[in-house]
Design an enzyme around this catalytic site. Structure first.
Site, PDB file in Angstrom:
ATOM      1  N   PHE A 251      -7.572  -4.052   6.757  1.00  0.00           N
ATOM      2  CA  PHE A 251      -6.411  -3.364   7.297  1.00  0.00           C
ATOM      3  C   PHE A 251      -6.163  -2.138   6.433  1.00  0.00           C
ATOM      4  O   PHE A 251      -6.603  -2.087   5.282  1.00  0.00           O
ATOM      5  CB  PHE A 251      -5.175  -4.272   7.263  1.00  0.00           C
ATOM      6  CG  PHE A 251      -4.973  -5.050   8.534  1.00  0.00           C
ATOM      7  CD1 PHE A 251      -5.732  -6.175   8.800  1.00  0.00           C
ATOM      8  CD2 PHE A 251      -4.018  -4.652   9.470  1.00  0.00           C
ATOM      9  CE1 PHE A 251      -5.553  -6.891   9.973  1.00  0.00           C
ATOM     10  CE2 PHE A 251      -3.833  -5.363  10.647  1.00  0.00           C
ATOM     11  CZ  PHE A 251      -4.594  -6.481  10.896  1.00  0.00           C
TER      12      PHE A 251
ATOM     13  N   ASN B 144       5.495  -7.283  -2.457  1.00  0.00           N
ATOM     14  CA  ASN B 144       5.778  -6.301  -1.403  1.00  0.00           C
ATOM     15  C   ASN B 144       6.394  -7.011  -0.202  1.00  0.00           C
ATOM     16  O   ASN B 144       6.645  -8.215  -0.244  1.00  0.00           O
ATOM     17  CB  ASN B 144       4.494  -5.549  -1.025  1.00  0.00           C
ATOM     18  CG  ASN B 144       3.423  -6.504  -0.549  1.00  0.00           C
ATOM     19  OD1 ASN B 144       3.568  -7.165   0.470  1.00  0.00           O
ATOM     20  ND2 ASN B 144       2.354  -6.626  -1.323  1.00  0.00           N
TER      21      ASN B 144
ATOM     22  N   PRO C 206      -8.307  -6.947  -8.749  1.00  0.00           N
ATOM     23  CA  PRO C 206      -9.607  -6.838  -8.068  1.00  0.00           C
ATOM     24  C   PRO C 206      -9.394  -6.482  -6.602  1.00  0.00           C
ATOM     25  O   PRO C 206      -8.375  -6.881  -6.010  1.00  0.00           O
ATOM     26  CB  PRO C 206     -10.199  -8.252  -8.189  1.00  0.00           C
ATOM     27  CG  PRO C 206      -9.035  -9.146  -8.461  1.00  0.00           C
ATOM     28  CD  PRO C 206      -8.014  -8.314  -9.185  1.00  0.00           C
ATOM     29  N   ASP C 207     -10.312  -5.728  -6.036  1.00  0.00           N
ATOM     30  CA  ASP C 207     -10.211  -5.401  -4.611  1.00  0.00           C
ATOM     31  C   ASP C 207     -10.984  -6.460  -3.819  1.00  0.00           C
ATOM     32  O   ASP C 207     -12.219  -6.480  -3.824  1.00  0.00           O
ATOM     33  CB  ASP C 207     -10.777  -3.996  -4.342  1.00  0.00           C
ATOM     34  CG  ASP C 207     -10.408  -3.530  -2.948  1.00  0.00           C
ATOM     35  OD1 ASP C 207     -10.601  -4.308  -1.993  1.00  0.00           O
ATOM     36  OD2 ASP C 207      -9.909  -2.398  -2.818  1.00  0.00           O
TER      37      ASP C 207
ATOM     38  N   LYS D 154     -14.276   1.092   1.003  1.00  0.00           N
ATOM     39  CA  LYS D 154     -14.303  -0.356   0.790  1.00  0.00           C
ATOM     40  C   LYS D 154     -15.565  -1.002   1.361  1.00  0.00           C
ATOM     41  O   LYS D 154     -15.836  -2.167   1.110  1.00  0.00           O
ATOM     42  CB  LYS D 154     -13.060  -0.997   1.425  1.00  0.00           C
ATOM     43  CG  LYS D 154     -11.756  -0.373   0.909  1.00  0.00           C
ATOM     44  CD  LYS D 154     -10.750  -1.396   0.534  1.00  0.00           C
ATOM     45  CE  LYS D 154      -9.496  -0.741   0.003  1.00  0.00           C
ATOM     46  NZ  LYS D 154      -8.599  -1.673  -0.646  1.00  0.00           N
TER      47      LYS D 154
ATOM     48  N   LYS E 277     -10.809   4.919   3.869  1.00  0.00           N
ATOM     49  CA  LYS E 277     -10.705   3.565   3.310  1.00  0.00           C
ATOM     50  C   LYS E 277     -11.878   2.704   3.769  1.00  0.00           C
ATOM     51  O   LYS E 277     -12.418   1.910   3.011  1.00  0.00           O
ATOM     52  CB  LYS E 277      -9.384   2.941   3.757  1.00  0.00           C
ATOM     53  CG  LYS E 277      -8.697   2.151   2.662  1.00  0.00           C
ATOM     54  CD  LYS E 277      -7.277   1.792   3.023  1.00  0.00           C
ATOM     55  CE  LYS E 277      -6.289   2.470   2.099  1.00  0.00           C
ATOM     56  NZ  LYS E 277      -4.902   2.088   2.347  1.00  0.00           N
TER      57      LYS E 277
ATOM     58  N   ASP F  84      -1.725  -3.979  -5.705  1.00  0.00           N
ATOM     59  CA  ASP F  84      -2.815  -3.225  -6.329  1.00  0.00           C
ATOM     60  C   ASP F  84      -2.831  -3.404  -7.844  1.00  0.00           C
ATOM     61  O   ASP F  84      -3.867  -3.255  -8.475  1.00  0.00           O
ATOM     62  CB  ASP F  84      -2.679  -1.737  -5.983  1.00  0.00           C
ATOM     63  CG  ASP F  84      -3.046  -1.481  -4.527  1.00  0.00           C
ATOM     64  OD1 ASP F  84      -4.089  -2.005  -4.090  1.00  0.00           O
ATOM     65  OD2 ASP F  84      -2.278  -0.807  -3.809  1.00  0.00           O
TER      66      ASP F  84
ATOM     67  N   LYS G  97      11.199 -15.827 -20.502  1.00  0.00           N
ATOM     68  CA  LYS G  97      11.951 -14.819 -19.742  1.00  0.00           C
ATOM     69  C   LYS G  97      12.286 -13.625 -20.649  1.00  0.00           C
ATOM     70  O   LYS G  97      12.806 -13.822 -21.752  1.00  0.00           O
ATOM     71  CB  LYS G  97      13.232 -15.466 -19.211  1.00  0.00           C
ATOM     72  CG  LYS G  97      14.016 -14.543 -18.335  1.00  0.00           C
ATOM     73  CD  LYS G  97      15.306 -15.196 -17.872  1.00  0.00           C
ATOM     74  CE  LYS G  97      16.169 -14.142 -17.213  1.00  0.00           C
ATOM     75  NZ  LYS G  97      17.554 -14.532 -17.115  1.00  0.00           N
TER      76      LYS G  97
HETATM   77  O1  PMT Z   1       2.632  -9.426   6.919  1.00  0.00           O
HETATM   78  P1  PMT Z   1       3.361  -8.622   7.961  1.00  0.00           P
HETATM   79  O2  PMT Z   1       4.833  -8.474   7.668  1.00  0.00           O
HETATM   80  O3  PMT Z   1       3.095  -9.151   9.353  1.00  0.00           O
HETATM   81  O4  PMT Z   1       2.787  -7.126   7.932  1.00  0.00           O
HETATM   82  C1  PMT Z   1       1.459  -6.902   8.252  1.00  0.00           C
HETATM   83  C2  PMT Z   1       0.790  -5.911   7.270  1.00  0.00           C
HETATM   84  C3  PMT Z   1       1.464  -4.569   7.373  1.00  0.00           C
HETATM   85  C4  PMT Z   1       0.878  -6.440   5.835  1.00  0.00           C
HETATM   86  C5  PMT Z   1      -0.732  -5.859   7.694  1.00  0.00           C
HETATM   87  O5  PMT Z   1      -0.829  -5.446   9.023  1.00  0.00           O
HETATM   88  C6  PMT Z   1      -1.500  -4.893   6.793  1.00  0.00           C
HETATM   89  O6  PMT Z   1      -1.528  -3.697   6.950  1.00  0.00           O
HETATM   90  N1  PMT Z   1      -2.177  -5.490   5.761  1.00  0.00           N
HETATM   91  C7  PMT Z   1      -2.892  -4.744   4.707  1.00  0.00           C
HETATM   92  C8  PMT Z   1      -1.915  -4.293   3.671  1.00  0.00           C
HETATM   93  C9  PMT Z   1      -2.587  -3.530   2.540  1.00  0.00           C
HETATM   94  O7  PMT Z   1      -2.620  -3.992   1.445  1.00  0.00           O
HETATM   95  O8  PMT Z   1      -3.154  -2.412   2.927  1.00  0.00           O
HETATM   96  P2  PMT Z   1      -3.930  -1.390   1.909  1.00  0.00           P
HETATM   97  O9  PMT Z   1      -4.146  -0.171   2.714  1.00  0.00           O
HETATM   98  O10 PMT Z   1      -3.192  -1.280   0.630  1.00  0.00           O
HETATM   99  O11 PMT Z   1      -5.293  -2.123   1.634  1.00  0.00           O
HETATM  100  C10 PMT Z   1      -6.452  -1.926   2.429  1.00  0.00           C
HETATM  101  C11 PMT Z   1      -7.221  -3.212   2.601  1.00  0.00           C
HETATM  102  O12 PMT Z   1      -7.693  -3.661   1.333  1.00  0.00           O
HETATM  103  C12 PMT Z   1      -6.442  -4.366   3.183  1.00  0.00           C
HETATM  104  O13 PMT Z   1      -7.289  -5.070   4.063  1.00  0.00           O
HETATM  105  C13 PMT Z   1      -6.090  -5.231   1.977  1.00  0.00           C
HETATM  106  O14 PMT Z   1      -6.005  -6.605   2.316  1.00  0.00           O
HETATM  107  C14 PMT Z   1      -7.277  -4.971   1.071  1.00  0.00           C
HETATM  108  N2  PMT Z   1      -6.994  -5.066  -0.368  1.00  0.00           N
HETATM  109  C15 PMT Z   1      -6.154  -4.179  -0.967  1.00  0.00           C
HETATM  110  C16 PMT Z   1      -5.978  -4.247  -2.336  1.00  0.00           C
HETATM  111  C17 PMT Z   1      -6.649  -5.230  -3.083  1.00  0.00           C
HETATM  112  N3  PMT Z   1      -6.488  -5.331  -4.395  1.00  0.00           N
HETATM  113  N4  PMT Z   1      -7.468  -6.087  -2.455  1.00  0.00           N
HETATM  114  C18 PMT Z   1      -7.664  -6.010  -1.115  1.00  0.00           C
HETATM  115  O15 PMT Z   1      -8.414  -6.808  -0.550  1.00  0.00           O
END
Ligand code: PMT
Length: 404
Positions: free
Chosen positions: A324, A209, A304-305, A342, A338, A277, A287
């Site tokens: 976040f 991403n 995994p989360d 979580k 969320k 995700d 390849k």
């Molecule tokens: O890196 P930059 O360009 O500075 O941009 C910053 C950002 C937008 C990436 C950052 O501010 C941000 O929002 N990070 C979280 C991105 C994200 O994956 O968000 P989510 O809503 O999909 O996930 C929610 C939370 O679960 C996040 O804390 C994420 O780290 C966590 N997560 C998600 C999926 C997963 N498999 N494991 C996780 O731990």
């Protein structure tokens, strides 16, 4: 108060150098120990004698002076300081800092220093606005260099605009602010995740991403600057390692989870990484070849989360787990859900729609959701977001005073 704080003041060339005398006076009044270095150009604006008299210390000027080197080598000069302040910071010195040049004492000390640096830039408005200066500033700030000013107004060159060095009282306030923050998380351990993860499809392709790591790296830097022993587990990014932070580089979500688990126990975990995700169930060892009229089918499985797994740990759950939420619609509502789903304590929601420019950009607008409610933060730089978050974390982890 700055009693016994050791400030190494680097004075570079520019008419604003005269304000550095007032700065020294104010720092000395507050009890700081001031050592000064002057560039050759600075001598055109203030005399070493005036700087030495006010600082009550000898002034260092020459990289190749036998006397100066035998008395206080330039490496020691940089190490025996709590903070390096460059005031005024000319466009030339900033450019040399950004490129790592070390041709005079000031630049050599800055290159050899492992201490926090605060810049007070001063220059003509066009020089300040020039893309070269702004790029140098960006490089320095990404490395953790702090800045106060410049302000706007009448400039010594007769023009009006941005480039006026901050006033001595503003620089002193920035220095005091730095020392006030510096110890707030001393003795605490912090874990931060940052950047994207990369989930391979075959040896040359992957799913990922747009995360640049700017926000996560800034948070790790701010926590370390506040005194926390900080571990940053980061996916692939070109961001420089924040000073004082132990960085663990990973690629896949599974590796990120392993490194996070191995970093526990910590007092606070901030999960800013944009973890993919899904990953491809079976990664091809060779390849994938193009076959006419046939596109490969990729079967995805959930990753995994990491946030949820840390927030729901029975043993070694950090006292504060912060996630976040990257949202494109219904930001507050989705962030609330969320947080509960979580199991984390706070969620920092941000808008990642393409128009918001959050991915990869310098600024962010946060909505913090905790158990008490919702807090809207104004649009700020990612560095300011990090600083505000570090302050909030320090307040939350501070031992509560017993009622008398
Ligand atoms: O890196 P930059 O360009 O500075 O941009 C910053 C950002 C937008 C990436 C950052 O501010 C941000 O929002 N990070 C979280 C991105 C994200 O994956 O968000 P989510 O809503 O999909 O996930 C929610 C939370 O679960 C996040 O804390 C994420 O780290 C966590 N997560 C998600 C999926 C997963 N498999 N494991 C996780 O731990």
């Amino acid at each position: 108060m700055l009693r016994d704080r050791r400030v190494l003041l680097i004075i570079s060339g520019g008419i604003a150098a005269y304000k550095s005398l007032e700065l020294i006076r104010r720092l000395r009044e507050r009890g700081a120990v001031v050592r000064a270095i002057m560039t050759a150009a600075a001598h055109q604006f203030v005399t070493p004698l005036a700087v030495a008299s006010l600082s009550e210390n000898r002034v260092y000027t020459d990289l190749f002076s036998l006397t100066e080197e035998s008395e206080m080598g330039h490496i020691r000069l940089s190490r025996e300081a709590d903070l390096v302040v460059v005031a005024p910071a000319s466009a030339d010195l900033m450019a040399r800092m950004a490129t790592g040049l070390a041709g005079d004492l000031a630049a050599a000390v800055l290159l050899a220093s492992d201490k926090p640096v605060l810049l007070a830039p001063a220059m003509n408005a066009m020089m300040w606005a020039h893309p070269a200066t702004q790029a140098n500033l960006g490089t320095l700030e990404r490395r953790g260099v702090m800045r106060v000013g410049p302000g706007a107004g009448d400039l010594a060159c007769g023009e009006v605009g941005s480039g006026r060095m901050a006033e001595p009282h503003e620089i002193v306030a920035a220095i005091e602010g730095f020392f006030a923050r510096a110890g707030r998380l001393k003795g605490r351990r912090a874990l931060v995740t940052s950047g994207p993860t990369r989930e391979p499809i075959d040896p040359v392709r992957y799913i990922s991403n747009h995360s640049s790591g700017k926000q996560g790296h800034a948070i790790a830097g701010a926590l370390a600057a506040a005194g926390a022993e900080t571990i940053l587990v980061s996916g692939p990014t070109v961001e420089p390692d924040p000073p004082g932070v132990r960085v663990i580089a990973v690629e896949r979500a599974a590796e990120m989870l392993r490194s996070c688990d191995a970093s526990l126990p910590v007092d606070v975990a901030v999960m800013a990484a944009a973890v993919a995700d899904w990953r491809v169930e079976e990664v091809a060892s060779q390849k994938l070849k193009k076959r006419k009229g046939e596109a490969p089918l990729l079967r995805l499985v959930e990753n995994p989360d990491i946030l949820a797994s840390i927030a729901r740990r029975e043993h070694e759950r950090p006292a504060l787990v912060i996630g976040f939420a990257a949202e494109t619609e219904d930001i507050v509502e989705n962030a609330r859900k969320k947080r509960v789903k979580k199991g984390c304590d706070w969620i920092l929601a941000n808008d990642v729609s393409p128009d918001a420019g959050t991915f990869g950009g310098e600024a962010n607008r946060i909505t913090l959701v905790d158990g008490e409610g919702v807090e809207e933060w104004p649009q700020m730089t990612k560095r300011e977001v990090a600083q505000r978050l570090a302050e909030r974390i320090a307040a939350a982890l501070a031992p509560r005073r017993k009622p008398e």
